[in-house]
Every structure is written in C-alpha cells, then in structure tokens.
Design a protein around this motif. Structure first.
Motif, PDB file in Angstrom:
ATOM      1  N   GLY A 152       0.822  -1.202   0.000  1.00 52.63           N
ATOM      2  CA  GLY A 152       0.000   0.000   0.000  1.00 52.63           C
ATOM      3  C   GLY A 152       0.854   1.249   0.000  1.00 52.63           C
ATOM      4  N   GLN A 153       0.253   2.337  -0.445  1.00 48.56           N
ATOM      5  CA  GLN A 153       0.945   3.630  -0.481  1.00 48.56           C
ATOM      6  C   GLN A 153       0.071   4.681   0.181  1.00 48.56           C
ATOM      7  OE1 GLN A 153       0.011   6.311  -2.958  1.00 48.56           O
ATOM      8  NE2 GLN A 153       1.560   7.699  -2.153  1.00 48.56           N
ATOM      9  N   SER A 154       0.673   5.562   0.975  1.00 52.17           N
ATOM     10  CA  SER A 154      -0.016   6.654   1.655  1.00 52.17           C
ATOM     11  C   SER A 154      -1.089   6.099   2.589  1.00 52.17           C
ATOM     12  CB  SER A 154      -0.594   7.632   0.620  1.00 52.17           C
ATOM     13  OG  SER A 154      -1.003   8.826   1.235  1.00 52.17           O
ATOM     14  N   MET A 155      -2.350   6.439   2.389  1.00 57.19           N
ATOM     15  CA  MET A 155      -3.406   5.859   3.213  1.00 57.19           C
ATOM     16  C   MET A 155      -3.409   4.342   3.088  1.00 57.19           C
ATOM     17  SD  MET A 155      -7.529   6.623   3.161  1.00 57.19           S
ATOM     18  CE  MET A 155      -7.781   5.871   1.538  1.00 57.19           C
ATOM     19  N   GLY A 156      -3.192   3.831   1.884  1.00 55.54           N
ATOM     20  CA  GLY A 156      -3.100   2.393   1.694  1.00 55.54           C
ATOM     21  C   GLY A 156      -1.910   1.793   2.415  1.00 55.54           C
ATOM     22  N   GLY A 157      -0.806   2.543   2.507  1.00 55.06           N
ATOM     23  CA  GLY A 157       0.342   2.083   3.279  1.00 55.06           C
ATOM     24  C   GLY A 157       0.012   1.948   4.743  1.00 55.06           C
ATOM     25  N   ARG A 158      -0.723   2.900   5.256  1.00 57.00           N
ATOM     26  CA  ARG A 158      -1.170   2.788   6.643  1.00 57.00           C
ATOM     27  C   ARG A 158      -2.063   1.564   6.814  1.00 57.00           C
ATOM     28  NH1 ARG A 158      -4.314   7.164  10.571  1.00 57.00           N
ATOM     29  NH2 ARG A 158      -4.617   5.670  12.271  1.00 57.00           N
ATOM     30  N   MET A 159      -2.939   1.330   5.860  1.00 60.29           N
ATOM     31  CA  MET A 159      -3.887   0.223   5.986  1.00 60.29           C
ATOM     32  C   MET A 159      -3.208  -1.138   5.944  1.00 60.29           C
ATOM     33  SD  MET A 159      -7.044   1.767   3.737  1.00 60.29           S
ATOM     34  CE  MET A 159      -7.941   0.220   3.774  1.00 60.29           C
ATOM     35  N   VAL A 160      -2.160  -1.296   5.120  1.00 61.44           N
ATOM     36  CA  VAL A 160      -1.490  -2.596   5.114  1.00 61.44           C
ATOM     37  C   VAL A 160      -0.728  -2.815   6.416  1.00 61.44           C
ATOM     38  CG1 VAL A 160      -1.383  -2.772   2.602  1.00 61.44           C
ATOM     39  CG2 VAL A 160       0.557  -1.769   3.831  1.00 61.44           C
ATOM     40  N   LEU A 161      -0.229  -1.739   7.026  1.00 62.42           N
ATOM     41  CA  LEU A 161       0.383  -1.881   8.349  1.00 62.42           C
ATOM     42  C   LEU A 161      -0.659  -2.246   9.391  1.00 62.42           C
ATOM     43  CD1 LEU A 161       2.931   1.085   8.357  1.00 62.42           C
ATOM     44  CD2 LEU A 161       3.454  -1.352   8.186  1.00 62.42           C
ATOM     45  N   GLU A 162      -1.846  -1.686   9.265  1.00 61.29           N
ATOM     46  CA  GLU A 162      -2.925  -2.046  10.181  1.00 61.29           C
ATOM     47  C   GLU A 162      -3.326  -3.507   9.998  1.00 61.29           C
ATOM     48  OE1 GLU A 162      -6.050  -1.995  12.988  1.00 61.29           O
ATOM     49  OE2 GLU A 162      -4.176  -0.873  12.762  1.00 61.29           O
ATOM     50  N   LEU A 163      -3.366  -3.982   8.762  1.00 63.62           N
ATOM     51  CA  LEU A 163      -3.636  -5.403   8.542  1.00 63.62           C
ATOM     52  C   LEU A 163      -2.568  -6.265   9.202  1.00 63.62           C
ATOM     53  CD1 LEU A 163      -4.711  -5.397   4.781  1.00 63.62           C
ATOM     54  CD2 LEU A 163      -6.188  -5.929   6.730  1.00 63.62           C
ATOM     55  N   ALA A 164      -1.304  -5.878   9.031  1.00 66.67           N
ATOM     56  CA  ALA A 164      -0.221  -6.639   9.660  1.00 66.67           C
ATOM     57  C   ALA A 164      -0.355  -6.617  11.179  1.00 66.67           C
ATOM     58  CB  ALA A 164       1.128  -6.070   9.231  1.00 66.67           C
ATOM     59  N   ARG A 165      -0.706  -5.471  11.731  1.00 66.69           N
ATOM     60  CA  ARG A 165      -0.894  -5.369  13.182  1.00 66.69           C
ATOM     61  C   ARG A 165      -1.986  -6.311  13.661  1.00 66.69           C
ATOM     62  NH1 ARG A 165      -3.816  -3.143  17.155  1.00 66.69           N
ATOM     63  NH2 ARG A 165      -5.462  -2.531  15.704  1.00 66.69           N
ATOM     64  N   ARG A 166      -3.021  -6.480  12.833  1.00 71.62           N
ATOM     65  CA  ARG A 166      -4.122  -7.384  13.177  1.00 71.62           C
ATOM     66  C   ARG A 166      -3.782  -8.850  12.908  1.00 71.62           C
ATOM     67  NH1 ARG A 166      -9.608  -4.730  10.582  1.00 71.62           N
ATOM     68  NH2 ARG A 166      -9.393  -2.583  11.367  1.00 71.62           N
ATOM     69  N   GLY A 167      -2.656  -9.104  12.264  1.00 69.89           N
ATOM     70  CA  GLY A 167      -2.300 -10.476  11.931  1.00 69.89           C
ATOM     71  C   GLY A 167      -2.903 -10.968  10.641  1.00 69.89           C
ATOM     72  N   VAL A 168      -3.331 -10.052   9.769  1.00 73.18           N
ATOM     73  CA  VAL A 168      -3.963 -10.402   8.495  1.00 73.18           C
ATOM     74  C   VAL A 168      -2.942 -10.281   7.373  1.00 73.18           C
ATOM     75  CG1 VAL A 168      -5.780  -9.804   6.852  1.00 73.18           C
ATOM     76  CG2 VAL A 168      -6.211  -9.606   9.310  1.00 73.18           C
ATOM     77  N   GLY A 169      -2.907 -11.272   6.478  1.00 73.38           N
ATOM     78  CA  GLY A 169      -2.028 -11.223   5.327  1.00 73.38           C
ATOM     79  C   GLY A 169      -0.709 -11.917   5.583  1.00 73.38           C
ATOM     80  N   GLY A 170       0.271 -11.587   4.730  1.00 71.34           N
ATOM     81  CA  GLY A 170       1.598 -12.179   4.838  1.00 71.34           C
ATOM     82  C   GLY A 170       2.648 -11.088   4.870  1.00 71.34           C
ATOM     83  N   ASP A 171       3.548 -11.072   3.887  1.00 75.67           N
ATOM     84  CA  ASP A 171       4.529  -9.999   3.792  1.00 75.67           C
ATOM     85  C   ASP A 171       3.817  -8.670   3.521  1.00 75.67           C
ATOM     86  OD1 ASP A 171       6.647 -11.765   4.159  1.00 75.67           O
ATOM     87  OD2 ASP A 171       6.883 -12.110   2.004  1.00 75.67           O
ATOM     88  N   THR A 172       4.391  -7.597   4.029  1.00 74.63           N
ATOM     89  CA  THR A 172       3.778  -6.275   3.952  1.00 74.63           C
ATOM     90  C   THR A 172       4.794  -5.261   3.447  1.00 74.63           C
ATOM     91  OG1 THR A 172       2.316  -6.755   5.833  1.00 74.63           O
ATOM     92  CG2 THR A 172       2.676  -4.435   5.290  1.00 74.63           C
ATOM     93  N   VAL A 173       4.403  -4.462   2.464  1.00 72.75           N
ATOM     94  CA  VAL A 173       5.226  -3.338   2.002  1.00 72.75           C
ATOM     95  C   VAL A 173       4.368  -2.080   2.078  1.00 72.75           C
ATOM     96  CG1 VAL A 173       6.548  -2.324   0.115  1.00 72.75           C
ATOM     97  CG2 VAL A 173       6.592  -4.803   0.473  1.00 72.75           C
ATOM     98  N   ALA A 174       4.783  -1.144   2.926  1.00 71.93           N
ATOM     99  CA  ALA A 174       4.064   0.113   3.108  1.00 71.93           C
ATOM    100  C   ALA A 174       4.927   1.257   2.577  1.00 71.93           C
ATOM    101  CB  ALA A 174       3.743   0.343   4.582  1.00 71.93           C
ATOM    102  N   LEU A 175       4.420   1.988   1.600  1.00 72.89           N
ATOM    103  CA  LEU A 175       5.147   3.085   0.975  1.00 72.89           C
ATOM    104  C   LEU A 175       4.604   4.413   1.474  1.00 72.89           C
ATOM    105  CD1 LEU A 175       5.163   1.708  -2.691  1.00 72.89           C
ATOM    106  CD2 LEU A 175       6.895   1.382  -0.916  1.00 72.89           C
ATOM    107  N   ASP A 176       5.464   5.188   2.130  1.00 64.79           N
ATOM    108  CA  ASP A 176       5.106   6.521   2.638  1.00 64.79           C
ATOM    109  C   ASP A 176       3.756   6.484   3.363  1.00 64.79           C
ATOM    110  OD1 ASP A 176       7.172   8.637   1.282  1.00 64.79           O
ATOM    111  OD2 ASP A 176       6.839   6.901   0.007  1.00 64.79           O
ATOM    112  N   PRO A 177       3.627   5.648   4.386  1.00 64.56           N
ATOM    113  CA  PRO A 177       2.327   5.493   5.045  1.00 64.56           C
ATOM    114  C   PRO A 177       1.940   6.701   5.880  1.00 64.56           C
ATOM    115  CG  PRO A 177       4.003   4.280   6.250  1.00 64.56           C
ATOM    116  CD  PRO A 177       4.667   4.785   4.996  1.00 64.56           C
ATOM    117  N   GLY A 178       0.638   6.949   5.975  1.00 64.89           N
ATOM    118  CA  GLY A 178       0.120   7.961   6.886  1.00 64.89           C
ATOM    119  C   GLY A 178      -0.008   7.398   8.293  1.00 64.89           C
ATOM    120  N   GLY A 179      -0.370   8.287   9.225  1.00 63.62           N
ATOM    121  CA  GLY A 179      -0.666   7.841  10.574  1.00 63.62           C
ATOM    122  C   GLY A 179       0.425   8.049  11.596  1.00 63.62           C
TER     123      GLY A 179
END
Length: 244
Positions: free
Chosen positions: A67-94
C-alpha cells in the motif's frame, strides 16, 4: 492498496511489470474507483475492515499486501491485526506529530479544493511541465519530469472520488496508527519512504520503525510521496524483493 485519489489506477506506472512476476490484485477501496462508498462510518478501521473481509471472502489468507499513503497505513494495520503475509508500506500515513498533522490538513485540503475547482482543465494543466509543477509540488520531487498519463488518474481521483473528504477526515481527525510488538506480525514488514516527501515527512519514518520494530526501512532518494511516480523501477524491485 492505494491512497487518496484514483483507486487502483494509482498503480498504473508499475502494475504491468509487477504482474509479470506476481499475481496482482489491485483494489478500489470503498468510495474510490468503481467501489461504492461505505454506508456507515468512514474511518481507517472500517476501510481496513472492508479489505480484511475481502481477503477472507476470497480465500486469500497469507496474501502479501502493498500500500501507499493511506493504503500504506492500511497494510500496516492489517499486519498489526495479523492479516495477510509480507507487507510493504510506501510513505504510510498515521505517524504525524500533532503539528505535522495540522500542516498536512491545512495544505492538502486546499490542494483538493483546487483540483475540484479546475477539474475540467486538469488534462490541459497537467499536460505541461509548468502545470505539473504548480499542481504537484507537494506530491512529487520532480513533478515536471512526470508524464501526464502518470499523474492524471490520481489528481482527477482526488477531485472526483466520493470518499475523498471522508477519508481525509479519517486521516486527520481519527486516531494515529498503532504499532505491533516485535514478533507479532504475520510476515516480513518493509516500510519505504521518500527522502523528499512533503506529505508524510521523512522524520515520521523513525516513529513508524519504532512502532513496528520488525520492519525494514528503505529510503527512496530524490523521491516524494509517490514512489510509483518518482522511482517506479526501485519501487517494483522493493516489492518483488520483499514479498513472496
């Protein structure tokens, strides 16, 4: 996952090459692109809920998320919740300080208002290096060097997407991003940051890395808020190297 703007078309500068090496599923978040807005509260949590539900319903457990920007924040939130696998966050908000958040809100809101005011003229304005520089100085380290085809979807999406305002409120008025203790994320976490990002400024990267201690931090030199604009080949390589 995209940020504010065009929906999945935000990834057009890099998606074709990524798809040569990976199966790519690029979503339109609720209220962007062709996905209807949420009917209830719009927050980072509810937007992330929609993606988590999509992952579960499509049987994509363990999928790598980017994810990038807001999407970058969201993929980090998914990782925090334990959802998904590898995570790449580009210039995340938050990860703003209170002052940085105030500046972000005070500068981006007029930019969106301007994009809406000149919506019919955006193709001609973005067709010239001067127009791109005037409209995109906050978003790109080298806006004059970008092609109109690269930037038009995101800029017009800022003006057209029904969820732009609500999502911006979620970013600026909602809670900041929570972190994930070491050893709790489901896969590798990579955070990419543009050295010349004027939206999520580079000093926020240290806060993100502190909150996600398992993350590897990657710096994009001479890059603003959109690595897929300013450093497309490097962004592709990072995603491919850091996801399975």
């Amino acid at each position: 996952m995209h940020g504010l703007g065009a929906g999945w078309r935000s990834w057009m500068p890099i998606i074709k090459e990524l798809a040569e090496h990976r199966e790519v599923i690029a979503v339109d978040l609720p209220g962007f692109g062709e996905t209807p807005p949420l009917t209830g509260e719009v927050s980072i949590a509810t937007l992330t809920d929609s993606v988590a539900n999509f992952i579960r319903e499509e049987g994509l457990d363990g999928v790598a998320t980017v994810g990038q920007s807001m999407g970058g924040r969201m993929v980090l939130e998914l990782a925090r919740r334990g959802v998904g696998g590898d995570t790449v966050a580009l210039d995340p908000g938050g990860f703003w300080s209170d002052r940085e958040l105030a500046v972000f809100s005070a500068t981006l809101r007029p930019s969106i208002a301007l994009a809406r005011a000149v919506r019919g003229r955006l193709p001609s304005l973005l067709a010239t290096p001067v127009g791109r520089t005037l409209l995109l100085a906050q978003l790109s380290a080298r806006p004059w060097a970008l092609s109109p085809e690269t930037v038009l979807p995101d800029v017009s999406g800022l003006a057209d997407s029904p969820a732009t305002g609500a999502a911006l409120d979620a970013l600026t008025k909602g809670p900041k991003q929570q972190g994930a203790p070491a050893g709790t994320v489901p896969g590798r976490v990579t955070i990419g940051w543009g050295r010349r990002d004027l939206v999520t400024v580079p000093r926020q990267a240290a806060r993100a890395a502190e909150l996600f201690p398992d993350a590897v931090l990657h710096w994009f030199e001479r890059c603003g808020h959109f690595p897929q604009w300013d450093a497309p080949h490097e962004a592709i390589r990072l995603v491919l190297d850091r996801t399975d």
